[in-house]
Design a protein around this motif. Sequence first.
Motif, PDB file in Angstrom:
ATOM      1  N   PRO A  61       0.881  -1.301  -0.381  1.00 28.81           N
ATOM      2  CA  PRO A  61      -0.160   0.108  -0.128  1.00 28.81           C
ATOM      3  C   PRO A  61       1.064   1.443  -0.149  1.00 28.81           C
ATOM      4  O   PRO A  61       1.949   1.347   0.091  1.00 28.81           O
ATOM      5  N   GLU A  62       0.215   2.674  -0.794  1.00 27.70           N
ATOM      6  CA  GLU A  62       0.908   3.730  -0.350  1.00 27.70           C
ATOM      7  C   GLU A  62       0.753   3.716   1.431  1.00 27.70           C
ATOM      8  O   GLU A  62      -0.240   3.728   1.819  1.00 27.70           O
ATOM      9  N   SER A  72      -1.112  13.348   3.749  1.00 28.35           N
ATOM     10  CA  SER A  72      -0.307  14.051   3.763  1.00 28.35           C
ATOM     11  C   SER A  72       0.555  14.338   4.400  1.00 28.35           C
ATOM     12  O   SER A  72      -0.708  15.677   4.882  1.00 28.35           O
ATOM     13  N   LYS A  73       1.463  13.990   5.473  1.00 30.08           N
ATOM     14  CA  LYS A  73       1.854  14.634   6.716  1.00 30.08           C
ATOM     15  C   LYS A  73       2.939  16.214   6.747  1.00 30.08           C
ATOM     16  O   LYS A  73       2.496  16.930   6.786  1.00 30.08           O
ATOM     17  N   HIS A  74       3.584  15.704   5.209  1.00 34.79           N
ATOM     18  CA  HIS A  74       4.270  16.919   4.999  1.00 34.79           C
ATOM     19  C   HIS A  74       4.008  17.895   3.647  1.00 34.79           C
ATOM     20  O   HIS A  74       3.179  17.410   3.317  1.00 34.79           O
ATOM     21  N   CYS A  99       8.308   7.783   0.628  1.00 31.32           N
ATOM     22  CA  CYS A  99       8.874   7.797   2.434  1.00 31.32           C
ATOM     23  C   CYS A  99       9.571   7.206   3.004  1.00 31.32           C
ATOM     24  O   CYS A  99      10.489   7.945   3.791  1.00 31.32           O
ATOM     25  N   GLY A 100      10.154   6.318   1.959  1.00 34.24           N
ATOM     26  CA  GLY A 100      11.477   5.497   3.054  1.00 34.24           C
ATOM     27  C   GLY A 100      12.416   6.033   2.628  1.00 34.24           C
ATOM     28  O   GLY A 100      13.161   5.143   3.804  1.00 34.24           O
ATOM     29  N   MET A 101      12.476   7.463   1.866  1.00 35.30           N
ATOM     30  CA  MET A 101      13.762   7.901   1.527  1.00 35.30           C
ATOM     31  C   MET A 101      13.779   8.295   2.947  1.00 35.30           C
ATOM     32  O   MET A 101      15.710   8.691   3.327  1.00 35.30           O
ATOM     33  N   HIS A 105      11.803   7.580   5.952  1.00 33.09           N
ATOM     34  CA  HIS A 105      11.607   7.035   6.999  1.00 33.09           C
ATOM     35  C   HIS A 105      11.694   5.183   7.428  1.00 33.09           C
ATOM     36  O   HIS A 105      11.761   4.608   8.306  1.00 33.09           O
ATOM     37  N   ASN A 106      12.837   5.173   6.530  1.00 33.46           N
ATOM     38  CA  ASN A 106      12.848   3.605   6.474  1.00 33.46           C
ATOM     39  C   ASN A 106      12.073   3.110   5.811  1.00 33.46           C
ATOM     40  O   ASN A 106      10.544   3.268   5.559  1.00 33.46           O
ATOM     41  N   VAL A 107      12.454   1.294   6.041  1.00 33.35           N
ATOM     42  CA  VAL A 107      11.234   1.353   5.519  1.00 33.35           C
ATOM     43  C   VAL A 107       9.826   0.671   6.599  1.00 33.35           C
ATOM     44  O   VAL A 107      10.140   0.552   7.408  1.00 33.35           O
ATOM     45  N   ALA A 108       9.264  -0.146   6.108  1.00 32.27           N
ATOM     46  CA  ALA A 108       7.761   0.846   7.017  1.00 32.27           C
ATOM     47  C   ALA A 108       7.421  -0.450   8.390  1.00 32.27           C
ATOM     48  O   ALA A 108       7.347  -0.339   9.315  1.00 32.27           O
ATOM     49  N   HIS A 109       8.596  -1.938   7.663  1.00 28.69           N
ATOM     50  CA  HIS A 109       8.781  -2.544   8.929  1.00 28.69           C
ATOM     51  C   HIS A 109      10.273  -1.981   9.994  1.00 28.69           C
ATOM     52  O   HIS A 109       9.791  -2.789  11.693  1.00 28.69           O
TER      53      HIS A 109
END
Length: 285
Positions: free
Chosen positions: A230-231, A238-240, A251-253, A255-259
Amino acid sequence: MRASRGMWIIVLAILAAGGFAVCAPDAAAARAALAPEDCVKCHEAPPADVAEGGGKHKSDVTCLDCHAGHRPASKSNIPRCAQCHEGKPHYGLKSCLECHRNPHKPVQSLVLAPKTTEPCLTCHTDQAKQLKENPSRHSGQFCTNCHDVHRKVPDCVKCHRPHSAEMAQGDCRKCHKAHRPKAVAYGADVPNRDCGACHKQALALLSATETKHKSVACVKCHENRHKAVPECQQCHGSKHPAAMMKKFPKCGMCHNVAHDLNHWPEGAAPVKSKAAPAKSGKKKP
Protein backbone atom coordinates in the motif's frame (compact mmCIF):
# COMPACT_ATOMS: atom_id res chain seq x y z
CA MET A 1 -84.84 -90.46 -10.22
CA ARG A 2 -81.21 -91.37 -10.33
CA ALA A 3 -80.93 -90.04 -13.89
CA SER A 4 -82.54 -86.76 -12.86
CA ARG A 5 -80.20 -86.46 -9.91
CA GLY A 6 -77.19 -87.13 -12.11
CA MET A 7 -78.36 -84.48 -14.54
CA TRP A 8 -78.52 -81.88 -11.78
CA ILE A 9 -75.00 -82.74 -10.69
CA ILE A 10 -73.73 -82.21 -14.25
CA VAL A 11 -75.56 -78.87 -14.53
CA LEU A 12 -74.15 -77.64 -11.22
CA ALA A 13 -70.65 -78.70 -12.24
CA ILE A 14 -70.94 -76.77 -15.50
CA LEU A 15 -72.18 -73.65 -13.71
CA ALA A 16 -69.37 -73.90 -11.17
CA ALA A 17 -66.78 -74.27 -13.91
CA GLY A 18 -68.21 -71.27 -15.74
CA GLY A 19 -68.12 -69.18 -12.60
CA PHE A 20 -64.50 -70.14 -11.97
CA ALA A 21 -63.61 -69.24 -15.54
CA VAL A 22 -65.18 -65.81 -15.07
CA CYS A 23 -63.53 -65.14 -11.68
CA ALA A 24 -60.09 -66.63 -12.40
CA PRO A 25 -58.73 -63.71 -14.51
CA ASP A 26 -59.79 -61.21 -11.85
CA ALA A 27 -58.11 -63.24 -9.14
CA ALA A 28 -54.93 -63.60 -11.22
CA ALA A 29 -54.89 -59.87 -11.91
CA ALA A 30 -55.31 -59.14 -8.22
CA ARG A 31 -52.40 -61.42 -7.38
CA ALA A 32 -50.18 -59.77 -10.06
CA ALA A 33 -50.73 -56.19 -8.85
CA LEU A 34 -47.60 -55.22 -6.85
CA ALA A 35 -47.10 -52.43 -4.35
CA PRO A 36 -43.71 -51.01 -3.25
CA GLU A 37 -44.08 -52.61 0.17
CA ASP A 38 -44.28 -56.03 -1.50
CA CYS A 39 -40.68 -55.85 -2.76
CA VAL A 40 -39.06 -56.24 0.64
CA LYS A 41 -40.87 -59.54 1.16
CA CYS A 42 -38.36 -61.19 -1.18
CA HIS A 43 -35.67 -58.57 -1.85
CA GLU A 44 -34.16 -57.68 1.51
CA ALA A 45 -30.86 -56.05 0.49
CA PRO A 46 -31.96 -53.43 -2.11
CA PRO A 47 -34.63 -51.79 0.09
CA ALA A 48 -32.13 -51.72 2.96
CA ASP A 49 -29.55 -50.04 0.70
CA VAL A 50 -32.10 -47.46 -0.44
CA ALA A 51 -33.05 -46.73 3.17
CA GLU A 52 -29.39 -46.31 4.13
CA GLY A 53 -28.12 -44.16 1.28
CA GLY A 54 -30.59 -43.93 -1.55
CA GLY A 55 -30.63 -40.13 -1.73
CA LYS A 56 -33.22 -39.11 -4.30
CA HIS A 57 -33.72 -42.78 -5.13
CA LYS A 58 -35.25 -42.91 -1.67
CA SER A 59 -37.09 -39.59 -1.53
CA ASP A 60 -38.30 -39.12 -5.12
CA VAL A 61 -39.07 -42.59 -6.50
CA THR A 62 -40.31 -46.01 -5.43
CA CYS A 63 -39.13 -49.45 -6.49
CA LEU A 64 -41.90 -49.67 -9.08
CA ASP A 65 -40.97 -46.35 -10.70
CA CYS A 66 -37.72 -47.96 -11.83
CA HIS A 67 -38.64 -51.64 -11.97
CA ALA A 68 -41.79 -51.79 -14.06
CA GLY A 69 -43.36 -55.20 -13.54
CA HIS A 70 -41.69 -58.39 -12.39
CA ARG A 71 -40.20 -61.38 -14.10
CA PRO A 72 -41.25 -63.61 -15.78
CA ALA A 73 -44.19 -61.42 -16.82
CA SER A 74 -41.83 -58.47 -17.41
CA LYS A 75 -38.49 -59.50 -18.87
CA SER A 76 -36.97 -55.98 -18.99
CA ASN A 77 -37.49 -54.70 -15.48
CA ILE A 78 -33.86 -53.56 -14.98
CA PRO A 79 -33.95 -49.93 -16.15
CA ARG A 80 -31.27 -47.86 -17.86
CA CYS A 81 -29.99 -44.90 -15.83
CA ALA A 82 -30.80 -42.58 -18.75
CA GLN A 83 -34.45 -43.44 -18.28
CA CYS A 84 -34.51 -40.73 -15.59
CA HIS A 85 -31.06 -39.12 -15.58
CA GLU A 86 -30.68 -36.83 -18.58
CA GLY A 87 -30.01 -33.24 -19.57
CA LYS A 88 -26.57 -32.80 -17.95
CA PRO A 89 -23.08 -33.56 -19.30
CA HIS A 90 -22.44 -36.04 -16.50
CA TYR A 91 -25.41 -38.13 -17.57
CA GLY A 92 -23.87 -38.50 -21.01
CA LEU A 93 -21.03 -40.62 -19.62
CA LYS A 94 -21.13 -44.30 -20.45
CA SER A 95 -20.89 -47.21 -18.03
CA CYS A 96 -22.51 -45.57 -15.00
CA LEU A 97 -21.93 -48.67 -12.89
CA GLU A 98 -18.14 -48.40 -13.27
CA CYS A 99 -18.26 -45.67 -10.62
CA HIS A 100 -21.73 -45.98 -9.08
CA ARG A 101 -21.42 -49.64 -8.18
CA ASN A 102 -24.78 -49.92 -6.41
CA PRO A 103 -27.72 -48.00 -7.92
CA HIS A 104 -29.71 -48.42 -4.71
CA LYS A 105 -27.21 -46.16 -2.89
CA PRO A 106 -25.58 -44.39 -5.83
CA VAL A 107 -23.44 -41.85 -3.98
CA GLN A 108 -22.28 -44.02 -1.09
CA SER A 109 -21.24 -46.77 -3.49
CA LEU A 110 -19.22 -44.42 -5.69
CA VAL A 111 -15.77 -45.89 -6.37
CA LEU A 112 -13.25 -43.83 -8.33
CA ALA A 113 -10.72 -45.47 -10.59
CA PRO A 114 -7.08 -44.28 -10.39
CA LYS A 115 -5.96 -41.53 -12.80
CA THR A 116 -9.47 -40.18 -13.29
CA THR A 117 -10.18 -36.55 -14.19
CA GLU A 118 -12.59 -35.98 -17.07
CA PRO A 119 -15.65 -37.68 -15.52
CA CYS A 120 -15.15 -35.60 -12.35
CA LEU A 121 -15.10 -32.33 -14.27
CA THR A 122 -18.51 -32.98 -15.85
CA CYS A 123 -19.99 -32.19 -12.41
CA HIS A 124 -17.30 -30.09 -10.71
CA THR A 125 -17.19 -27.31 -13.30
CA ASP A 126 -16.12 -24.53 -10.88
CA GLN A 127 -13.04 -26.49 -9.86
CA ALA A 128 -12.21 -27.18 -13.51
CA LYS A 129 -12.39 -23.45 -14.28
CA GLN A 130 -10.15 -22.53 -11.34
CA LEU A 131 -7.50 -25.08 -12.32
CA LYS A 132 -7.47 -23.85 -15.91
CA GLU A 133 -7.39 -20.13 -15.13
CA ASN A 134 -4.78 -20.46 -12.36
CA PRO A 135 -2.05 -22.78 -13.69
CA SER A 136 -0.01 -24.58 -11.06
CA ARG A 137 1.35 -28.05 -10.46
CA HIS A 138 -2.12 -28.96 -9.23
CA SER A 139 -3.45 -28.32 -12.74
CA GLY A 140 -1.51 -31.29 -14.08
CA GLN A 141 -2.67 -33.74 -11.43
CA PHE A 142 -5.44 -36.31 -11.84
CA CYS A 143 -8.42 -35.49 -9.63
CA THR A 144 -8.14 -38.90 -7.99
CA ASN A 145 -4.53 -38.25 -6.95
CA CYS A 146 -6.02 -36.14 -4.16
CA HIS A 147 -9.67 -37.21 -4.10
CA ASP A 148 -9.33 -41.00 -4.21
CA VAL A 149 -12.68 -41.20 -2.41
CA HIS A 150 -15.63 -39.08 -3.52
CA ARG A 151 -16.00 -35.88 -1.46
CA LYS A 152 -12.79 -36.60 0.41
CA VAL A 153 -10.74 -33.45 1.02
CA PRO A 154 -7.16 -34.46 1.83
CA ASP A 155 -4.82 -32.60 4.15
CA CYS A 156 -2.43 -30.31 2.29
CA VAL A 157 0.40 -31.43 4.58
CA LYS A 158 0.07 -34.93 3.16
CA CYS A 159 2.08 -33.68 0.16
CA HIS A 160 3.25 -30.19 1.16
CA ARG A 161 5.50 -29.19 4.03
CA PRO A 162 3.92 -26.44 6.14
CA HIS A 163 5.65 -23.06 6.17
CA SER A 164 6.36 -23.47 9.88
CA ALA A 165 6.09 -26.10 12.59
CA GLU A 166 3.21 -24.19 14.21
CA MET A 167 1.00 -24.45 11.15
CA ALA A 168 -1.79 -27.01 10.96
CA GLN A 169 -4.11 -28.02 8.12
CA GLY A 170 -6.61 -25.26 8.87
CA ASP A 171 -3.92 -22.62 8.44
CA CYS A 172 -3.19 -23.71 4.85
CA ARG A 173 -6.70 -22.95 3.67
CA LYS A 174 -6.64 -19.44 5.08
CA CYS A 175 -4.37 -18.38 2.22
CA HIS A 176 -4.27 -21.18 -0.37
CA LYS A 177 -7.26 -22.60 -2.22
CA ALA A 178 -6.47 -26.08 -3.53
CA HIS A 179 -7.62 -25.48 -7.11
CA ARG A 180 -5.80 -22.13 -7.38
CA PRO A 181 -2.98 -22.43 -4.84
CA LYS A 182 -0.76 -19.69 -6.26
CA ALA A 183 -3.51 -17.07 -6.15
CA VAL A 184 -2.79 -16.34 -2.49
CA ALA A 185 -5.65 -14.53 -0.78
CA TYR A 186 -6.52 -14.23 2.88
CA GLY A 187 -8.84 -12.68 5.41
CA ALA A 188 -8.32 -10.49 8.45
CA ASP A 189 -7.89 -13.50 10.76
CA VAL A 190 -4.42 -14.51 9.53
CA PRO A 191 -1.89 -13.87 12.34
CA ASN A 192 1.50 -12.24 11.77
CA ARG A 193 3.31 -15.46 12.65
CA ASP A 194 1.83 -17.16 9.59
CA CYS A 195 3.10 -14.39 7.32
CA GLY A 196 6.45 -14.46 9.08
CA ALA A 197 6.88 -18.15 8.30
CA CYS A 198 7.95 -17.01 4.82
CA HIS A 199 8.69 -13.33 5.41
CA LYS A 200 11.10 -13.89 8.28
CA GLN A 201 13.11 -10.67 8.02
CA ALA A 202 10.03 -8.47 7.77
CA LEU A 203 8.50 -10.06 10.88
CA ALA A 204 11.77 -9.80 12.82
CA LEU A 205 12.03 -6.07 12.07
CA LEU A 206 8.36 -5.45 12.85
CA SER A 207 8.61 -7.33 16.15
CA ALA A 208 11.65 -5.29 17.21
CA THR A 209 10.38 -1.84 16.23
CA GLU A 210 9.28 0.66 18.87
CA THR A 211 6.78 2.38 16.58
CA LYS A 212 3.02 1.90 16.38
CA HIS A 213 3.48 -0.35 13.36
CA LYS A 214 4.47 -3.10 15.81
CA SER A 215 0.85 -3.60 16.85
CA VAL A 216 -0.54 -3.55 13.31
CA ALA A 217 -1.39 -6.88 11.65
CA CYS A 218 0.39 -7.70 8.41
CA VAL A 219 -2.97 -8.21 6.71
CA LYS A 220 -4.06 -4.70 7.73
CA CYS A 221 -1.55 -3.14 5.34
CA HIS A 222 -1.16 -6.01 2.86
CA GLU A 223 -4.89 -6.41 2.59
CA ASN A 224 -6.67 -9.26 0.78
CA ARG A 225 -4.03 -9.92 -1.85
CA HIS A 226 -0.53 -11.32 -1.49
CA LYS A 227 2.31 -8.96 -2.44
CA ALA A 228 0.02 -5.93 -2.27
CA VAL A 229 2.12 -2.96 -1.09
CA PRO A 230 0.00 0.00 0.00
CA GLU A 231 0.87 3.66 -0.21
CA CYS A 232 1.70 5.13 3.20
CA GLN A 233 -0.79 7.93 2.53
CA GLN A 234 -3.66 5.42 2.65
CA CYS A 235 -3.41 5.49 6.44
CA HIS A 236 -1.23 8.49 7.23
CA GLY A 237 -2.47 11.01 4.71
CA SER A 238 -0.14 13.80 3.52
CA LYS A 239 1.75 14.85 6.63
CA HIS A 240 4.40 17.02 4.99
CA PRO A 241 4.34 20.13 2.80
CA ALA A 242 4.22 19.61 -0.93
CA ALA A 243 7.69 21.11 -1.36
CA MET A 244 9.20 18.49 0.96
CA MET A 245 7.36 15.67 -0.78
CA LYS A 246 8.65 16.93 -4.09
CA LYS A 247 12.22 16.60 -2.82
CA PHE A 248 11.56 13.25 -1.12
CA PRO A 249 8.75 11.56 -3.09
CA LYS A 250 9.21 8.18 -1.37
CA CYS A 251 8.43 8.02 2.34
CA GLY A 252 11.17 5.45 2.83
CA MET A 253 13.80 7.97 1.75
CA CYS A 254 13.47 9.46 5.22
CA HIS A 255 11.60 6.89 7.30
CA ASN A 256 13.28 3.67 6.15
CA VAL A 257 11.10 0.60 5.48
CA ALA A 258 7.64 0.32 7.02
CA HIS A 259 8.68 -2.66 9.17
CA ASP A 260 11.56 -0.70 10.74
CA LEU A 261 10.49 2.95 10.77
CA ASN A 262 13.02 5.66 11.60
CA HIS A 263 15.72 3.16 12.44
CA TRP A 264 18.76 3.30 10.27
CA PRO A 265 21.49 0.67 10.50
CA GLU A 266 24.85 1.87 11.75
CA GLY A 267 26.70 3.69 9.01
CA ALA A 268 23.57 4.26 6.96
CA ALA A 269 21.61 7.47 6.67
CA PRO A 270 18.50 8.79 4.99
CA VAL A 271 18.80 9.43 1.29
CA LYS A 272 19.57 13.03 0.54
CA SER A 273 17.72 14.80 -2.20
CA LYS A 274 19.69 15.88 -5.22
CA ALA A 275 19.82 19.62 -4.68
CA ALA A 276 20.96 21.95 -7.44
CA PRO A 277 24.70 22.85 -7.19
CA ALA A 278 25.34 26.10 -5.34
CA LYS A 279 26.43 29.08 -7.38
CA SER A 280 29.94 30.42 -6.69
CA GLY A 281 28.82 34.03 -6.72
CA LYS A 282 31.72 35.04 -8.96
CA LYS A 283 30.89 37.09 -11.98
CA LYS A 284 32.09 36.05 -15.35
CA PRO A 285 34.92 38.21 -16.65
